[in-house]
Scaffold this motif. Sequence first.
Motif, short mmCIF file in Angstrom:
data_model
loop_
_atom_site.label_atom_id
_atom_site.label_comp_id
_atom_site.label_asym_id
_atom_site.label_seq_id
_atom_site.Cartn_x
_atom_site.Cartn_y
_atom_site.Cartn_z
N VAL A 173 13.41 -15.79 -1.90
CA VAL A 173 12.55 -14.90 -1.12
C VAL A 173 11.21 -14.69 -1.83
CG1 VAL A 173 12.27 -12.51 -0.33
CG2 VAL A 173 14.40 -13.73 0.11
N ALA A 174 11.26 -14.50 -3.15
CA ALA A 174 10.03 -14.30 -3.91
C ALA A 174 9.13 -15.52 -3.84
CB ALA A 174 10.36 -13.98 -5.36
N PHE A 175 9.74 -16.71 -3.89
CA PHE A 175 8.96 -17.95 -3.81
C PHE A 175 8.26 -18.06 -2.46
CE2 PHE A 175 8.83 -22.41 -2.36
CZ PHE A 175 7.93 -22.92 -3.28
N LEU A 176 9.01 -17.82 -1.37
CA LEU A 176 8.41 -17.91 -0.04
C LEU A 176 7.40 -16.80 0.19
CD1 LEU A 176 11.57 -18.88 2.04
CD2 LEU A 176 9.61 -20.34 1.49
N GLY A 177 7.66 -15.60 -0.36
CA GLY A 177 6.71 -14.50 -0.22
C GLY A 177 5.43 -14.74 -0.97
N TYR A 178 5.51 -15.52 -2.05
CA TYR A 178 4.33 -15.83 -2.86
C TYR A 178 3.41 -16.82 -2.16
CZ TYR A 178 1.77 -16.75 -7.23
OH TYR A 178 0.80 -16.85 -8.20
N ARG A 179 4.02 -17.67 -1.31
CA ARG A 179 3.26 -18.69 -0.61
C ARG A 179 2.67 -18.13 0.68
NH1 ARG A 179 3.75 -23.84 -1.96
NH2 ARG A 179 3.67 -24.55 0.20
N THR A 200 6.35 -7.67 -7.16
CA THR A 200 6.81 -6.35 -7.60
C THR A 200 8.07 -5.93 -6.85
OG1 THR A 200 4.54 -5.69 -8.14
CG2 THR A 200 6.16 -3.93 -7.86
N ILE A 201 8.07 -6.13 -5.54
CA ILE A 201 9.23 -5.76 -4.74
C ILE A 201 10.44 -6.61 -5.11
CG2 ILE A 201 10.17 -5.76 -2.38
CD1 ILE A 201 7.31 -4.98 -1.48
N ALA A 202 10.20 -7.89 -5.40
CA ALA A 202 11.30 -8.77 -5.85
C ALA A 202 11.89 -8.25 -7.16
CB ALA A 202 10.79 -10.20 -6.01
N TYR A 221 3.10 -3.57 3.50
CA TYR A 221 2.94 -2.12 3.44
C TYR A 221 2.43 -1.68 2.07
CZ TYR A 221 4.16 0.69 7.48
OH TYR A 221 4.10 1.36 8.67
N VAL A 222 3.04 -2.21 1.01
CA VAL A 222 2.61 -1.86 -0.34
C VAL A 222 1.17 -2.31 -0.56
CG1 VAL A 222 2.98 -2.38 -2.79
CG2 VAL A 222 4.93 -1.87 -1.31
N TYR A 223 0.84 -3.52 -0.11
CA TYR A 223 -0.53 -4.03 -0.21
C TYR A 223 -1.50 -3.08 0.49
CZ TYR A 223 -4.55 -6.56 1.69
OH TYR A 223 -5.80 -6.92 2.10
#
Length: 493
Positions: free
Chosen positions: A159-165, A360-362, A330-332
């Motif tokens: 999830v972190a990898f896909l969220g980073y992209r 951060t969320i990850a 949301y955090v952003y």
Amino acid sequence: MTQQIPETMESGTSPARQAAGAGRLAGGRLRVWDIVFFVVSAAAPLTVVASAAPTTMRLGGVGAAGAILICGAILVFFAVGFTAMSRHVRNTGAFYAYASRGLGKPVGIGTALVTVFAYIVLSVSFYGFLGFFAQLTFANLVGLDLPWPIWSLIAVACVAFLGYRKVDVGAKVLAVLLTAEVGILLVLSISVLVNGGPEPWSAAPFAPEAVFLAPGVAALFVTGFGAYIGFEGTAIYSEEAKDPSRTVPIATYIAIGFLAVFYAFTFWMITVAFGIDGVVDLVASDDFESTIFIAGEQYLGSWAGAALQVLIVTSFFACLLAFHNASSRYVYSLAREGLLPKPLARTHAKSRSPHVASTTIALVAVVAILVAAATNADPILQLGIWSYGAGVAGLVFAQAVAAVSVIGFFARDRRGYGRFRVVVAPVIGALGLIGGFLLIVLNFQYVTGLEPGANALLIMPTPVLFVAGIVWGLVLRRRNPAQYAELAEPRTD
């Protein structure tokens, strides 16, 4: 022709915010169906049908299908005003911006804190569910028996990898996973419809007495509203959407409409598969959690049982990815406003993803998983259900505030809309959501199985964060009027 958002609108940053280091999301990237995949995946259709449907029938009777339609209707009324307001409020903070514009900035801050808490807690809960089902699935199908925290941590990494992209990479992944889980449920339901069950078809699940007069009516509506959790995510992606004034409303209606029809149909087909009397007996037994798997094997063969086990895991992964993306944005958004640490507002130089917030969320999820593992917490009953219950309560509360915000936004100026769209429909939606929140709070034991004192601790963050946010906003207005003046300013007007 695709509408292009001017750079200042696309970034959502004033010169002051840009100087503070806030980044820009990539505008004009997401199409209607991309957003629909994010939202419907957050609702996790397979997990709702496989888990929530039999549990709800066990607690509330066969009227679950009818309750789903009633809740869907309430949310459609809310969406009528919600989408009208989306044309004037384009902000990845969604509920934060809506509450700020409709009820005042202090209420907006309170709503934002509740929503961020709800999204992150829901994400954490799904890591528990995924880890549990992944452990069972891989052990049963390939003999690979790893502890559940390992599977949860693998999910965090993916999830972190896909969220980073780029966000549209995540949308493509969700499209594949969502199509698979919805596809097998439709194949199963159509097979039941064609072959019939042990009893004649019955419309009893939609009868008013089965929905409104059932002894477990509260359980029906707790699940009914919970099944749509995340639909409001259409507005979260407004800054990244192609032609947001058109894309967001269409995606919202498609998401709610699809979920309402899909859930009602599949819930009804469960009663057809076993018959009214048969399903009542099955969900009352110790095998009630296997209801959908039993139906799959009976109507499609043993392959369906194996496929459903795999798809349960991918369904939770799709749900995780959707909630992670929503949480990151949301955090952003709050960091961009100066309400959270400034580095969280940075976006990746190439992909424009909110990579700092996402990472951060990850990390928060990793800590939660490791703590649960160290304390021998049950991944379902504790990490999963307790977190899920707290998150659902918070998010339905935020939806109710947003519904009231729509009324406040159009109270003095209907901005050319008819009375029904911006007055009557929002009032109906707000009353329905407030009622839904009260049902969840007053019947929280159906979600957690805990005693009143423990349930109060799980519910408490919602009102505490809401009030704290209001106080924060009032203090900020007095001590830093310049920053306060910039909060939730319109980005489309």
